[in-house]
Structures are given as C-alpha cells and as structure tokens.
Design a protein around this motif. Structure first.
Motif, PDB file in Angstrom:
ATOM      1  N   TYR A  89       0.841  -1.210   0.000  1.00 26.79           N
ATOM      2  CA  TYR A  89       0.000   0.000   0.000  1.00 26.79           C
ATOM      3  C   TYR A  89       0.872   1.254   0.000  1.00 26.79           C
ATOM      4  O   TYR A  89       0.657   2.174  -0.793  1.00 26.79           O
ATOM      5  CB  TYR A  89      -0.929  -0.001   1.224  1.00 26.79           C
ATOM      6  CG  TYR A  89      -1.621   1.326   1.450  1.00 26.79           C
ATOM      7  CD1 TYR A  89      -2.788   1.637   0.768  1.00 26.79           C
ATOM      8  CD2 TYR A  89      -1.101   2.271   2.335  1.00 26.79           C
ATOM      9  CE1 TYR A  89      -3.427   2.860   0.956  1.00 26.79           C
ATOM     10  CE2 TYR A  89      -1.721   3.493   2.537  1.00 26.79           C
ATOM     11  CZ  TYR A  89      -2.897   3.782   1.850  1.00 26.79           C
ATOM     12  OH  TYR A  89      -3.515   4.995   2.044  1.00 26.79           O
TER      13      TYR A  89
ATOM     14  N   CYS B 137      -6.553   2.284 -11.883  1.00 30.39           N
ATOM     15  CA  CYS B 137      -7.133   0.933 -11.891  1.00 30.39           C
ATOM     16  C   CYS B 137      -7.012   0.285 -13.269  1.00 30.39           C
ATOM     17  O   CYS B 137      -6.746  -0.911 -13.380  1.00 30.39           O
ATOM     18  CB  CYS B 137      -8.589   0.975 -11.437  1.00 30.39           C
ATOM     19  SG  CYS B 137      -8.769   1.324  -9.670  1.00 30.39           S
TER      20      CYS B 137
ATOM     21  N   VAL C 165      -3.260  -0.788 -13.415  1.00 30.69           N
ATOM     22  CA  VAL C 165      -2.883  -1.865 -12.492  1.00 30.69           C
ATOM     23  C   VAL C 165      -3.548  -3.187 -12.863  1.00 30.69           C
ATOM     24  O   VAL C 165      -2.938  -4.250 -12.749  1.00 30.69           O
ATOM     25  CB  VAL C 165      -3.230  -1.476 -11.036  1.00 30.69           C
ATOM     26  CG1 VAL C 165      -3.059  -2.658 -10.096  1.00 30.69           C
ATOM     27  CG2 VAL C 165      -2.348  -0.308 -10.586  1.00 30.69           C
ATOM     28  N   PHE C 166      -4.783  -3.123 -13.339  1.00 33.20           N
ATOM     29  CA  PHE C 166      -5.511  -4.365 -13.598  1.00 33.20           C
ATOM     30  C   PHE C 166      -5.528  -4.778 -15.065  1.00 33.20           C
ATOM     31  O   PHE C 166      -6.459  -5.417 -15.536  1.00 33.20           O
ATOM     32  CB  PHE C 166      -6.918  -4.266 -13.014  1.00 33.20           C
ATOM     33  CG  PHE C 166      -6.910  -4.092 -11.524  1.00 33.20           C
ATOM     34  CD1 PHE C 166      -6.448  -5.097 -10.686  1.00 33.20           C
ATOM     35  CD2 PHE C 166      -7.311  -2.895 -10.953  1.00 33.20           C
ATOM     36  CE1 PHE C 166      -6.410  -4.920  -9.304  1.00 33.20           C
ATOM     37  CE2 PHE C 166      -7.278  -2.709  -9.576  1.00 33.20           C
ATOM     38  CZ  PHE C 166      -6.822  -3.730  -8.753  1.00 33.20           C
TER      39      PHE C 166
ATOM     40  N   SER D 200       3.208  -2.133 -11.020  1.00 28.60           N
ATOM     41  CA  SER D 200       2.334  -2.948 -10.165  1.00 28.60           C
ATOM     42  C   SER D 200       2.492  -4.442 -10.426  1.00 28.60           C
ATOM     43  O   SER D 200       2.156  -5.267  -9.573  1.00 28.60           O
ATOM     44  CB  SER D 200       0.864  -2.551 -10.376  1.00 28.60           C
ATOM     45  OG  SER D 200       0.410  -2.969 -11.660  1.00 28.60           O
TER      46      SER D 200
ATOM     47  N   ASN E 124       0.002  -8.365  -4.354  1.00 31.58           N
ATOM     48  CA  ASN E 124      -1.280  -7.754  -3.970  1.00 31.58           C
ATOM     49  C   ASN E 124      -1.482  -6.460  -4.758  1.00 31.58           C
ATOM     50  O   ASN E 124      -1.186  -5.364  -4.288  1.00 31.58           O
ATOM     51  CB  ASN E 124      -1.295  -7.486  -2.463  1.00 31.58           C
ATOM     52  CG  ASN E 124      -2.694  -7.143  -1.975  1.00 31.58           C
ATOM     53  OD1 ASN E 124      -3.553  -6.712  -2.742  1.00 31.58           O
ATOM     54  ND2 ASN E 124      -2.919  -7.342  -0.694  1.00 31.58           N
ATOM     55  N   LYS E 125      -1.983  -6.605  -5.991  1.00 31.26           N
ATOM     56  CA  LYS E 125      -2.177  -5.440  -6.847  1.00 31.26           C
ATOM     57  C   LYS E 125      -3.236  -4.499  -6.289  1.00 31.26           C
ATOM     58  O   LYS E 125      -3.169  -3.282  -6.497  1.00 31.26           O
ATOM     59  CB  LYS E 125      -2.558  -5.874  -8.263  1.00 31.26           C
ATOM     60  CG  LYS E 125      -1.425  -6.491  -9.040  1.00 31.26           C
ATOM     61  CD  LYS E 125      -1.853  -6.714 -10.481  1.00 31.26           C
ATOM     62  CE  LYS E 125      -0.676  -7.196 -11.305  1.00 31.26           C
ATOM     63  NZ  LYS E 125      -1.014  -7.263 -12.740  1.00 31.26           N
ATOM     64  N   THR E 126      -4.203  -5.050  -5.605  1.00 31.13           N
ATOM     65  CA  THR E 126      -5.278  -4.219  -5.055  1.00 31.13           C
ATOM     66  C   THR E 126      -4.726  -3.236  -4.030  1.00 31.13           C
ATOM     67  O   THR E 126      -5.086  -2.052  -4.039  1.00 31.13           O
ATOM     68  CB  THR E 126      -6.372  -5.101  -4.406  1.00 31.13           C
ATOM     69  OG1 THR E 126      -6.871  -6.006  -5.397  1.00 31.13           O
ATOM     70  CG2 THR E 126      -7.504  -4.253  -3.869  1.00 31.13           C
ATOM     71  N   ALA E 127      -3.855  -3.712  -3.142  1.00 27.69           N
ATOM     72  CA  ALA E 127      -3.257  -2.830  -2.128  1.00 27.69           C
ATOM     73  C   ALA E 127      -2.418  -1.743  -2.797  1.00 27.69           C
ATOM     74  O   ALA E 127      -2.445  -0.580  -2.382  1.00 27.69           O
ATOM     75  CB  ALA E 127      -2.396  -3.639  -1.164  1.00 27.69           C
TER      76      ALA E 127
ATOM     77  N   ALA F 163      -2.853  -0.495  -5.852  1.00 29.59           N
ATOM     78  CA  ALA F 163      -3.782   0.437  -6.508  1.00 29.59           C
ATOM     79  C   ALA F 163      -4.429   1.361  -5.486  1.00 29.59           C
ATOM     80  O   ALA F 163      -4.553   2.574  -5.714  1.00 29.59           O
ATOM     81  CB  ALA F 163      -4.850  -0.336  -7.279  1.00 29.59           C
ATOM     82  N   ILE F 164      -4.837   0.816  -4.341  1.00 21.96           N
ATOM     83  CA  ILE F 164      -5.461   1.636  -3.291  1.00 21.96           C
ATOM     84  C   ILE F 164      -4.479   2.684  -2.783  1.00 21.96           C
ATOM     85  O   ILE F 164      -4.839   3.835  -2.530  1.00 21.96           O
ATOM     86  CB  ILE F 164      -5.970   0.752  -2.132  1.00 21.96           C
ATOM     87  CG1 ILE F 164      -7.151  -0.100  -2.601  1.00 21.96           C
ATOM     88  CG2 ILE F 164      -6.396   1.602  -0.933  1.00 21.96           C
ATOM     89  CD1 ILE F 164      -7.604  -1.156  -1.610  1.00 21.96           C
TER      90      ILE F 164
END
Length: 198
Positions: free
Chosen positions: A5, A52, A55-56, A137, A142-145, A147-148
């Motif tokens: 993060y 997003c 990253v995704f 990324s 943990n791509k979500t962390a 991105a957040i």
C-alpha cells in the motif's frame, strides 16, 4: 499488504507532485474558492479510474492503440494552447486581486468540463497512471493494495491542494500576484502543449 500500500502511495505522490496543467487548475480554483470540492473530486476520481485501468491490465490494450494516443496528443496540445493563451489574456486584463474575482466566472458544469479536459486530454497522464503504474504494479502480488495506495495519493494530494490554496489568498489579494499566477499558468500550459508535439 501495508508495505505494498505504501509503495503505491509513495509512487502515486512522486508522479502527481510535478506542477502540471491539472494541478495549476486545481490551485486556481482553490484560490478562487469556486467549486473546489467538485474539482478535487473529479480530478481524484479520474486518476483512480486510470490507475485501476493500468494496475488491472489495461496498459497492454492502450499500448496497442498507438493511433488513439496520437489523437489524444493533438487534442491535448490544442486544448492546453488555448487555455494558456486565455491565461495570458486574463493576466493582461486583470487589474484587481481576489476581491473582484470572488464571483464565479463559469458555471459548475463549465468548470467540470474544463476539469475533465485537464484530466483526460493529456497523454502524459496515461503514460504515468496507466502505463508506468501498471507496469510497476506487476511486481507486486497484492495489486489491489498497490492500486489503493496510488489512488489514496491522488485523493490526498488534490484535496490538500484545492483546500490548502486558501492559505495563499491574502497574498493573491494583490493584483500583481494574480497577474503573475496567470502568466505562470500560461507558461506551464504552453510548455506542456509544446512537449506534446515534440
């Protein structure tokens, strides 16, 4: 998760801190106290969507659409050129400080259209948020962390810039200071427009 993060947060800040067209616009709206919340929100949400996308997995799609980047480049350059010239004109015409500028000169809709233009018509934004952040990324599980963290940086930065600008209002009560800001914004816009065409 926390380290990922903070990696996203720090990288997000490093990319957004440079003075650009979007930041100059947010600063000016903050000084005028005109639609500051909505301008900050639109800028931050636009960044969030682009981050997003990157990253995704959308960075690879964008990299295959070279023609789209070229079209955006010319539209962006034209928009920045026009806005830069408008800033020079405002500097030439202005003879009062913030007191006379407190009344909105544009509607909320007009302001948000300008804000969206700064956010979406600059190919550099796509390179930073979609391509660069998207590529970096890939090294994190943990791509979500990640991105957040990057999205958090955008929200913190834009709201701090927009609402923190009012601290400079006493300085900009001086007409000369306001002229200098408009000239600086004009120069930034013209430099960015030129950089898009080189």
């Amino acid at each position: 998760m926390l380290s990922t993060y903070f990696s996203g947060l720090l990288l997000g800040f490093s990319l957004i801190l440079a003075i650009g067209a979007q930041n100059a616009f947010v600063l000016k709206q903050g000084l005028l106290k005109q639609y500051v919340f909505w301008v900050c929100l639109v800028c931050a949400l636009s960044d969030a969507v682009l981050i997003c996308f990157g990253v995704f997995g959308f960075a690879s799609i964008l990299s295959q659409q070279i023609w789209l980047i070229q079209v955006m480049k010319y539209f962006g350059a034209a928009f920045l050129l026009i806005y830069g010239l408008r800033s020079f004109y405002n500097a030439y015409k202005a003879d009062t400080g913030l007191v006379a500028s407190d009344q909105p000169t544009t509607t909320l809709v007009q302001t948000l259209i300008l804000c969206l233009s700064f956010s979406w018509l600059n190919p550099h934004v796509y390179l930073d948020t979609v391509v660069l952040l998207g590529s970096i990324s890939a090294q994190y599980l943990n791509k979500t962390a990640f991105a957040i963290g990057a999205v958090s940086a955008s929200f913190i930065f834009f709201f701090s810039l927009g609402f923190g600008a009012r601290l400079l209002r006493p300085f900009f009560a001086n007409p000369k200071a306001w002229k200098i800001l408009d000239v600086l914004i004009g120069i930034i816009m013209l430099i960015l427009a030129t950089s898009l065409l080189i």
